[in-house]
Design a protein around this motif. Sequence first.
Motif, short mmCIF file in Angstrom:
data_model
loop_
_atom_site.label_atom_id
_atom_site.label_comp_id
_atom_site.label_asym_id
_atom_site.label_seq_id
_atom_site.Cartn_x
_atom_site.Cartn_y
_atom_site.Cartn_z
N ASP B 415 -7.53 -10.32 2.62
CA ASP B 415 -6.50 -11.36 2.76
C ASP B 415 -5.10 -10.80 2.61
OD1 ASP B 415 -9.00 -12.72 2.27
OD2 ASP B 415 -7.83 -14.54 1.95
N ILE B 416 -4.62 -10.16 3.65
CA ILE B 416 -3.29 -9.56 3.53
C ILE B 416 -2.20 -10.62 3.44
CG2 ILE B 416 -3.78 -7.32 4.53
CD1 ILE B 416 -3.04 -8.36 7.20
N ASP B 432 3.11 -2.31 -0.97
CA ASP B 432 1.67 -2.48 -1.17
C ASP B 432 0.98 -2.81 0.14
OD1 ASP B 432 1.97 -4.09 -4.42
OD2 ASP B 432 1.71 -1.99 -3.85
N LEU B 433 1.59 -3.72 0.90
CA LEU B 433 1.00 -4.11 2.18
C LEU B 433 0.90 -2.90 3.10
CD1 LEU B 433 -0.08 -6.24 4.03
CD2 LEU B 433 2.25 -6.82 4.69
N GLN B 434 1.96 -2.12 3.11
CA GLN B 434 1.95 -0.96 3.99
C GLN B 434 0.86 0.02 3.59
OE1 GLN B 434 5.59 1.29 4.12
NE2 GLN B 434 5.12 2.12 6.13
N ARG B 435 0.69 0.18 2.27
CA ARG B 435 -0.34 1.11 1.81
C ARG B 435 -1.72 0.63 2.24
NH1 ARG B 435 -0.85 0.68 -3.65
NH2 ARG B 435 1.44 0.75 -3.69
N ILE B 436 -1.94 -0.68 2.10
CA ILE B 436 -3.23 -1.24 2.48
C ILE B 436 -3.48 -1.03 3.97
CG2 ILE B 436 -4.50 -3.40 2.82
CD1 ILE B 436 -3.42 -4.36 0.19
N GLN B 437 -2.44 -1.27 4.77
CA GLN B 437 -2.61 -1.12 6.21
C GLN B 437 -2.85 0.33 6.61
OE1 GLN B 437 0.93 -3.30 7.21
NE2 GLN B 437 -0.25 -5.05 7.96
#
Lengths: 163, 579
Positions: B415-416, B432-437
């Motif tokens: 769930d981004i 954080d979002l960038q790392r996840i992606q």
Amino acid sequence: MAGNKIKLQSNDGDTFDVDVEIAKQSATIKTMLEDLGMSEEDDVIPLPNVNSAILKKVIQWATHHKDDPPPPEDDENREKNLSDISSWDQDFLKVDQGTLFELILAANYLDIKGLLDVTCKTVANMIKGRTPEEIRRQFNIKNDFTPQEEEQIKKENEWCEEK
Amino acid sequence: MSWSLDTLPPELFRYILAYLSPEAASALAQTCRKMNAITHDDKIWQQYFFQRFTYVVRKIDYSNEEYLSSIAQKPFKLPDGYTWQDCFIERSFQDKHIRSLLNEIISTRKHRIHNANLISSTYGLLALDAFKHYFPPSPHASKSISLDSRNLTREYYSLEIARLISRQAGLALLNDMKTRQNIPTEGKALLNALFIIQCFHPDGILLQLTRLHAIGKRLVDDPMFSTLNLTEKCQLILTTMKNESFLPANGSTEYYDISNSFLFSTFHGKPTIPLTLVSIFCALAEECDLIARPLGLPGEVMAQVYQTSASNDTPSVLIISVFDGKIMTLDEINDRLADFLDEPLTHPLPVTSILELISRSARNMINSITQYPTSSLNSYGLYAAVCVLKRLGAGALPFTFDSMMHVLKEHFPMDIHLFDILASPLGTNADDLQRIQEQDANPPIVELKRREDPSPKYFIGQIFQHLQYNYWGVICGWDSSCMASPVWQIRMGISNLTRGATQPFYHILADDSSRRYVAEDNIDTLAFTCIENEENKLAIFRRLCAADSIGKQFERLDMANAKFIPNLELREEYPDDFA
């Protein structure tokens, strides 16, 4: 009223004695008896759309199915189940295609839902899972497409591939 | 004359067509010109469409006229120039695309999060039709499918993505609600608002509310109904609710249970809290042509009911404590609440807004989570409460950003859009979002667990019974010695075991869906073979197959050998276990 019989006459003149209750599986006959006030004793019911051989088969089916519960309401929104044909019906319908289609027509004319269902399911089973060429061979259908038409139709039906 | 398929009268041909699958009809169309023409019968394709597809829109907007759960399935009119066959074919292609994305998600970690969100954003609710055949079978399924033919990994991912889609639908509805000016409060409005919260439940948007239509219809169709006065009608609705198992929760454990905030449990017979009961009451009242609105009072939400008669006098109002099953007049309620109200209630009664009530529900959930921190629904409840309170700007949450994000990211890793909802106080969301992606696009290589001498005794997938606590489980991984923290080891008394911490420890999934870490000494794999009763063996298999997330690591159950077969990912991590 058990044992009351009615006479059914095919279009080629043969007459068959049939129990009223069995005959009433045909909604058409039921209507004739009830609404048109045909007495059950002497009258002969003429069936101009059914020949003797087919009428005989229909009576055979109706006799075997006389104690069946009434068929359930059709649910249009459920994909139909084609695999629930009883083995007796399967044997009964091991006939040539011409007879099978005549039974469909008779079941329709006589309005016998159970027989109409099982005969149509049988035909559907003969089509299901087959390629167009196999269906043509099964039903003796002549391929009258031009090569371009055939290509075009194939393209239109591409969505089916690899289900 | 001999009849054949292509000479049958059209209405009989249509009868046969109704028995064909769309695929068979398509094959038939390709046989000759006449068949092609006949199978273009658009009525049949309309039937095929509704046999195969339930959802007809990608997303739903908030409404107070219809039950939200049924809007996505309403029959619709075709746009001009479009046939049902066109519609069907388009959906079939979309279906295929969805399923190929699902296969990618199953077979590799690369782009998994991206693909899951792609399905949700591109297809929304339509994807639920593609997935419905892959869901785990319901326990009450009439035709039971054999356990070892189930593809557990596919079940797991299709369910997880369906839940993702459901949560996003809930979020979209929250956004929609927020932008509306005046949300009416009567009738189905409150129930629909609670349905938004239901979207965050594991069963999500699949819950059907239309059962209330049937109940309402039965009430109204009874000729005696119109002869009743307002009080009698309300009493009848209350009695009907009891008969239909919409009951008040008893005792504090039941009352504070977080499942009370989700419509799912209520519609499955679990007794619940006033807010939920009032929402059902108002919806049923609407079905019966009464006007009912929620009334938020100190300590309890009640219902206020009016008759829709065109009368010139002040309409009489009844106030109903649905929870207690009591019908009161204005005077009676003022007596009852004399100590709690600053002033007695008068006409017109205040109406608590839907937004206020849905925030109230969110706060109920927070209460439940705090009181019962171990409930399995808590992560779903937290998610729902966070979304509601943040979106509606209805106050601060009692948990820190870090603790909430920790729980939510652990349970809902795909769930981004959580980053859109919960703003990090340190402004680190974008990073954080960038790392996840990035990790999603280039998953880190998993460290292989190779067997070295001395090798652990047991293998991935084996079913075992815990020697001390007797629960059943399946082995999901191992370490050659205990890798847990010293604190954990002390707490669990590891030093009391014969071999202490220097024995293999196993990551396991228990039949209650919990994940644990078990010492080799406590693993008993022979227990299963000692069971004589086949039914008991089957029951253990069934419970394990029903464990949440079993499909994340295992693809199938091998009943003959009493073990689970690991999926690709797990096999890669433990190459020696699957020799």
